[in-house]
Design a protein around this motif. Structure first.
Motif, mmCIF file in Angstrom:
data_model
loop_
_atom_site.group_PDB
_atom_site.id
_atom_site.type_symbol
_atom_site.label_atom_id
_atom_site.label_comp_id
_atom_site.label_asym_id
_atom_site.label_seq_id
_atom_site.Cartn_x
_atom_site.Cartn_y
_atom_site.Cartn_z
ATOM 1 N N CYS A 1 -78.076 -4.525 -33.981
ATOM 2 C CA CYS A 1 -79.511 -3.907 -33.759
ATOM 3 C C CYS A 1 -79.449 -2.490 -33.330
ATOM 4 O O CYS A 1 -78.468 -2.092 -32.790
ATOM 5 N N LYS A 2 -80.603 -1.888 -33.192
ATOM 6 C CA LYS A 2 -80.603 -0.482 -32.538
ATOM 7 C C LYS A 2 -81.484 -0.796 -31.351
ATOM 8 O O LYS A 2 -82.662 -0.979 -31.552
ATOM 9 N N PRO A 3 -80.894 -0.649 -30.169
ATOM 10 C CA PRO A 3 -81.741 -0.803 -29.004
ATOM 11 C C PRO A 3 -82.553 0.244 -28.475
ATOM 12 O O PRO A 3 -82.718 1.193 -29.125
ATOM 13 N N LYS A 4 -83.728 -0.222 -27.821
ATOM 14 C CA LYS A 4 -84.512 0.710 -27.325
ATOM 15 C C LYS A 4 -84.068 1.484 -26.329
ATOM 16 O O LYS A 4 -82.970 1.174 -25.298
ATOM 17 N N THR B 1 -85.579 -7.452 -24.362
ATOM 18 C CA THR B 1 -86.432 -6.320 -24.878
ATOM 19 C C THR B 1 -86.259 -6.455 -26.404
ATOM 20 O O THR B 1 -84.965 -6.402 -26.951
ATOM 21 N N GLN C 1 -82.867 0.157 -22.320
ATOM 22 C CA GLN C 1 -82.795 -1.157 -22.448
ATOM 23 C C GLN C 1 -81.465 -1.609 -22.007
ATOM 24 O O GLN C 1 -80.312 -1.024 -22.019
ATOM 25 N N PRO D 1 -85.498 -4.786 -29.958
ATOM 26 C CA PRO D 1 -84.972 -3.644 -30.286
ATOM 27 C C PRO D 1 -85.768 -2.907 -31.438
ATOM 28 O O PRO D 1 -86.657 -3.364 -31.834
ATOM 29 N N LEU D 2 -85.339 -1.560 -31.537
ATOM 30 C CA LEU D 2 -86.137 -0.722 -32.391
ATOM 31 C C LEU D 2 -86.080 -1.391 -33.821
ATOM 32 O O LEU D 2 -87.097 -1.341 -34.825
ATOM 33 N N GLU D 3 -84.752 -1.941 -34.297
ATOM 34 C CA GLU D 3 -84.261 -2.191 -35.637
ATOM 35 C C GLU D 3 -83.299 -3.359 -35.382
ATOM 36 O O GLU D 3 -82.585 -3.510 -34.334
#
Length: 421
Positions: free
Chosen positions: A284-287, A312, A290, A314-316
């Motif tokens: 994933c791509k975390p926020k 939370t 995060q 993730p963005l992706e």
């Protein structure tokens, strides 16, 4: 010494140990000239004008001939008793007083939280000694048997206190005093520099008077406990067996740059650090900011790794699979919900078509679209008015081209559907 009694029964000596943290205890020798009745349960220990309330520890009480000895533990003597495991939960946070009071009730103790705290939504009490619920928080039992959670208050030395000697290496004072010497007492003397603070006290009262050995420290800790704890931590490399919370800063070539959330724990920022997901194929791509949780594989400081993420979104997110062709001749596959009635994807739960049913549906759509395209190509536009002819011709041609393209796309899509067995 000034008279000492246990429930009114005279004692000839009392050894009182008062630690900075924990319950005090007193080893008492009863007067053999009196009728020996070994007290049990809750008792009152009187030393001069000082009254202490505690409980006789049956594991350390008894008589031999004309001698009788017993150990009295401050309060109900219950903090070393085992309690059952229990989960405390409150979405608004679990008050520390709830945990302490519930645990104290199980072992007959009375507890007061000097500085109440609010834990997170969960507190898991493991089975074992009741005192384990205090963790690293200071606590002690006062003379009246009440347990206080919080640091001890400073104490003023009694007027009869006299410093006899001081060992600067061991930070140990030998003193005489008619009254009780308690942790937190401050000592000043022209024979040593600065002010010394008592942390652990061992005081003996006999017919010859009272003497006390006082271990001092600049830190608010029990000397012996701190030494044993430090030894255990270093012996097992405890620092690298724990998981630590970090804050995501930015991605770095497939890894993450992280900032330590609590610098007081002694861990630095890490940049970059690898990620080990809970299952292979997940990434994933975390926020930004995060929380992620970092541990050390096999307790090795050379192997830090991100083990988990907070809740939370993730963005992706990616869920992938790969099969090396030299190991298996089949193509990579990701199977989702092979036996599920429905698989929800996105905010609106809908059935997910797959397998033979999807292939049949796509084939039917393909046939319909091909028929529409053929009809538009052969029959041409319907003319109602001469002025409409040009527009209808152009629209019909466009629809035919678009429909043919859709039909071709659907045919291609049909061939990619995973055929279920």
């Amino acid at each position: 010494m000034t008279g000492a009694t246990v429930n009114g029964q005279r004692a000839i000596s009392v050894r009182l140990v008062t630690p900075w943290r924990g319950a005090w205890f007193a080893d008492v020798d009863l007067d053999p000239e009196t009728k020996l009745l070994i007290p049990s349960g809750r008792v009152v220990l009187t030393i001069g004008s000082t009254i202490l309330t505690g409980t006789v520890d049956p594991r350390a009480a008894g008589r031999f001939g004309s001698s009788a000895h017993l150990r009295i533990v401050g309060g109900a003597g219950g903090w070393d008793k085992n309690v059952s495991a229990q989960h405390f939960h409150n979405d608004a946070g679990v008050p520390s007083s709830i945990v302490y009071t519930a645990t104290a009730a199980l072992v007959g103790e009375v507890v007061v939280a000097t500085t109440p705290a609010l834990f997170g939504p969960d507190f898991v009490r493991s089975a074992g000694p009741a005192s384990r619920v205090f963790g690293d928080v200071d606590w002690y039992v006062d003379a009246l048997g009440v347990t206080h959670v919080g640091a001890r208050l400073p104490a003023i030395p009694d007027a009869t206190l006299e410093v006899l000697s001081y060992d600067a290496i061991a930070q140990r004072l030998d003193v005489s005093c008619d009254a009780l010497v308690v942790p937190g007492t401050s000592f000043t003397d022209d024979r040593f520099d600065g002010t010394l603070i008592a942390r652990d006290v061992e005081q003996t009262f006999t017919t010859e008077g009272s003497r006390a050995t006082v271990w001092c420290s600049s830190g608010a800790v029990s000397r012996l406990r701190a030494a044993l704890s430090n030894f255990a931590r270093e012996a097992v490399s405890l620092k690298y067996l724990r998981t630590y919370e970090y804050r995501f800063v930015l991605p770095v070539a497939g890894r993450l740059a992280l900032q330590a959330v609590d610098a007081s724990l002694g861990l630095p920022d890490v940049n970059p650090v690898s990620v080990t997901a809970g299952m292979a194929g997940l990434s994933c791509k975390p926020k930004p900011a995060q929380s992620v949780f970092v541990g050390f594989t096999a307790g090795d400081p050379t192997k830090p790794v991100v083990r988990a993420f907070d809740g939370t979104l993730p963005l992706e997110g990616t869920f992938d699979a790969s099969v090396a062709l030299h190991l298996a001749p089949t193509a990579p596959a990701v199977d989702i919900g092979q036996t599920a009635a429905t698989v929800a994807i996105g905010p609106v739960p809908l059935p997910l078509a797959s397998g033979p049913a999807a292939a049949a549906a796509l084939g039917a759509i393909d046939v319909c679209l091909a028929a529409i395209a053929a009809s538009l190509a052969t029959e041409g536009p319907i003319s109602i008015d001469p002025a409409f002819t040009a527009f209808a011709t152009t629209a019909g041609t466009a629809i035919g081209v678009a429909t043919a393209a859709i039909a071709a796309a659907m045919t291609a899509l049909q061939t990619t559907v995973v055929k279920g067995t």
